[in-house]
Design an enzyme around this catalytic site. Structure first.
Site, PDB file in Angstrom:
ATOM      1  N   CYS A  84       0.584  -1.213   0.008  1.00  0.00           N
ATOM      2  CA  CYS A  84      -0.068  -0.183   0.078  1.00  0.00           C
ATOM      3  C   CYS A  84       0.846   1.851   0.509  1.00  0.00           C
ATOM      4  O   CYS A  84       1.604   1.360   0.710  1.00  0.00           O
ATOM      5  CB  CYS A  84      -1.440   0.036   1.256  1.00  0.00           C
ATOM      6  N   CYS A 128       0.569   4.511   7.296  1.00  0.00           N
ATOM      7  CA  CYS A 128       0.041   4.821   7.893  1.00  0.00           C
ATOM      8  C   CYS A 128       1.081   4.003   8.876  1.00  0.00           C
ATOM      9  O   CYS A 128       1.580   2.444   9.189  1.00  0.00           O
ATOM     10  CB  CYS A 128      -1.623   4.227   8.337  1.00  0.00           C
ATOM     11  N   CYS A 130     -19.494   2.745   8.693  1.00  0.00           N
ATOM     12  CA  CYS A 130     -18.809   1.419   9.839  1.00  0.00           C
ATOM     13  C   CYS A 130     -17.456   2.227   9.579  1.00  0.00           C
ATOM     14  O   CYS A 130     -16.560   2.136   9.163  1.00  0.00           O
ATOM     15  CB  CYS A 130     -18.090   0.089   9.624  1.00  0.00           C
ATOM     16  N   ARG A 156     -17.642  -2.636  17.621  1.00  0.00           N
ATOM     17  CA  ARG A 156     -17.299  -3.861  17.780  1.00  0.00           C
ATOM     18  C   ARG A 156     -15.831  -4.250  18.098  1.00  0.00           C
ATOM     19  O   ARG A 156     -14.347  -3.149  18.425  1.00  0.00           O
ATOM     20  CB  ARG A 156     -16.818  -3.856  16.387  1.00  0.00           C
TER      21      ARG A 156
HETATM   22 FE1  SF4 Z   1      -3.137   1.543   3.416  1.00  0.00          FE
HETATM   23 FE2  SF4 Z   1      -3.019   2.453   5.837  1.00  0.00          FE
HETATM   24 FE3  SF4 Z   1      -4.841   1.356   5.024  1.00  0.00          FE
HETATM   25 FE4  SF4 Z   1      -2.062  -0.300   5.657  1.00  0.00          FE
HETATM   26  S1  SF4 Z   1      -4.240   1.096   6.504  1.00  0.00           S
HETATM   27  S2  SF4 Z   1      -4.211  -0.296   3.767  1.00  0.00           S
HETATM   28  S3  SF4 Z   1      -0.870   1.924   5.190  1.00  0.00           S
HETATM   29  S4  SF4 Z   1      -4.202   3.580   4.016  1.00  0.00           S
END
Ligand code: SF4
Ligand code: SAM
Ligand code: DTB
Length: 328
Positions: free
Chosen positions: A64, A68, A200, A273
């Site tokens: 990704c 994060c 959600c 949840r």
């Molecule tokens: Fe991508 Fe952030 Fe989702 Fe993880 S939480 S898959 S790094 S957008």
């Protein structure tokens, strides 16, 4: 006489909203008093023995573009997770059928995407939604940011819920992610709601946030109008190689109980949840969370990329606590 010129005050921090102050006051209460109050709210709106069950599947794993700081799937960090392409529809429907067999009523498909892009992969996700719907399950997807027309197309395909978490309080967000903003998250939630989908939205504890920032998260979620139908509260699952997983670890179980209780009081009708981190919480802390108003869980051996209590372990816990699982 000259009038002294007053220098402007130093730029003030954004003052906490009234609701944040009220929610922080809940967090500050003696734990068992708070649990008692939350349990009363819970009983006024829900059957306290009922726990809804959803099952997750990662339909596109890793690689990704977002950073994060807690996530095993970010391409920015070297984690144990291997990249995988978007799964095929048949494989996903086989997993959904198995989840239904295991007692789950909702199938939640997650993709490690920053955002939805129009094209063949989105068309395939729409086919997955149609297929899961045909199995008679509720459908949920979490695909990152999306625009109005994509939300609309998901609804037309039969989607029930869209998951998109705010993750933490606004004032802490930039410490966790730099590649997208809090307002972009809120904008996606507005597009989801605008298309008539159920929302959600929840967060994670253990990102180095303060208690005040936990209250800020709950206040932000509770201020959504209408409030989210489903509110996942995740405890950080620390992931090797991520900036947050290494240093800060998870929060004490009592903070998880407080957060569930505050969410229940602030959002009385939502399903709260008890999400990631149940393995680490143990039976006793989970029991307090259910007493404090948690009434939904993820079932099955895996969340997206990390382990979850197995069905027999959950069945034994429910038996001990006198809870029963429901599909809806
Ligand atoms: Fe991508 Fe952030 Fe989702 Fe993880 S939480 S898959 S790094 S957008
Ligand atoms: N990419 C999409 C997005 O970010 O919305 C969907 C998938 S993302 C993995 C879904 C949510 O999982 C995150 O918003 C976060 O709340 C939760 N999550 C991810 N990694 C986690 C971890 N290590 N511990 C606890 N929760 C986590
Ligand atoms: C949510 O709030 N928690 C789920 C679901 N929504 C998508 C994801 C938890 C992920 C935990 C870490 C992992 O398995 O990668």
């Amino acid at each position: 006489m000259s009038i002294p010129v007053q220098s402007p005050p130093a730029t003030p921090e954004t003052p906490p909203s009234t609701s944040q102050v009220e929610i922080l006051a809940l967090f500050e209460r003696p734990l068992l008093e708070l649990v008692f109050e939350a349990a009363q709210v819970h009983r006024a709106h829900h059957d306290p023995r009922e726990v809804q069950r959803s099952q997750l599947l990662s339909i596109k794993t890793g690689g990704c573009s977002e950073d994060c700081g807690y996530c095993s799937q970010s391409a920015h960090f070297k984690t144990p997770v291997e990249r995988e392409k978007l799964l095929g529809v048949d494989e996903v429907l086989a997993a959904a059928a198995a989840a239904k067999e295991g007692g789950s009523g909702r199938f939640c498909m997650g993709a490690a995407w920053r955002e939805v892009k129009d094209g063949p992969e989105f068309e395939r996700v729409l086919d997955m939604v149609r297929g899961v719907r045909e199995l008679g399950m509720e459908t949920c997807v979490t695909l990152g940011m999306l625009n109005e027309s994509q939300a609309e197309r998901l609804r037309e395909a039969g989607l029930d819920y869209y998951n998109h978490n705010l993750d933490t309080g606004r004032s802490h967000y930039d410490e966790v992610v730099t590649t997208h903003s809090y307002d972009e998250r809120l904008n996606t939630l507005a597009n989801v709601r605008g298309a008539g989908l159920a929302v959600c939205a929840g967060g994670i504890l253990g990102l180095g946030e303060s208690r005040a920032q936990r209250a800020e998260l709950i206040a932000e979620l509770a201020s959504l109008d209408p409030q989210p139908e489903s509110v996942p509260i995740n405890n950080l699952v620390p992931i090797e190689g991520t900036p947050i997983g290494g240093e800060q670890g998870t929060v004490d179980w009592s903070e998880m109980v407080r957060t569930v209780a505050a969410a229940r009081i602030a959002m009385p009708k939502s399903r709260v949840r008890l999400s990631a981190g149940r393995r680490e919480l143990g039976e006793e802390a989970q029991a307090l969370c259910f007493l404090a108003g948690a009434n939904s869980i993820f079932t099955g051996d895996e969340l997206l990329t990390t382990p979850n209590p197995s069905e027999d372990v959950d069945a034994a816990l429910f038996e001990k606590l006198g809870l029963y699982g429901t599909r809806r």
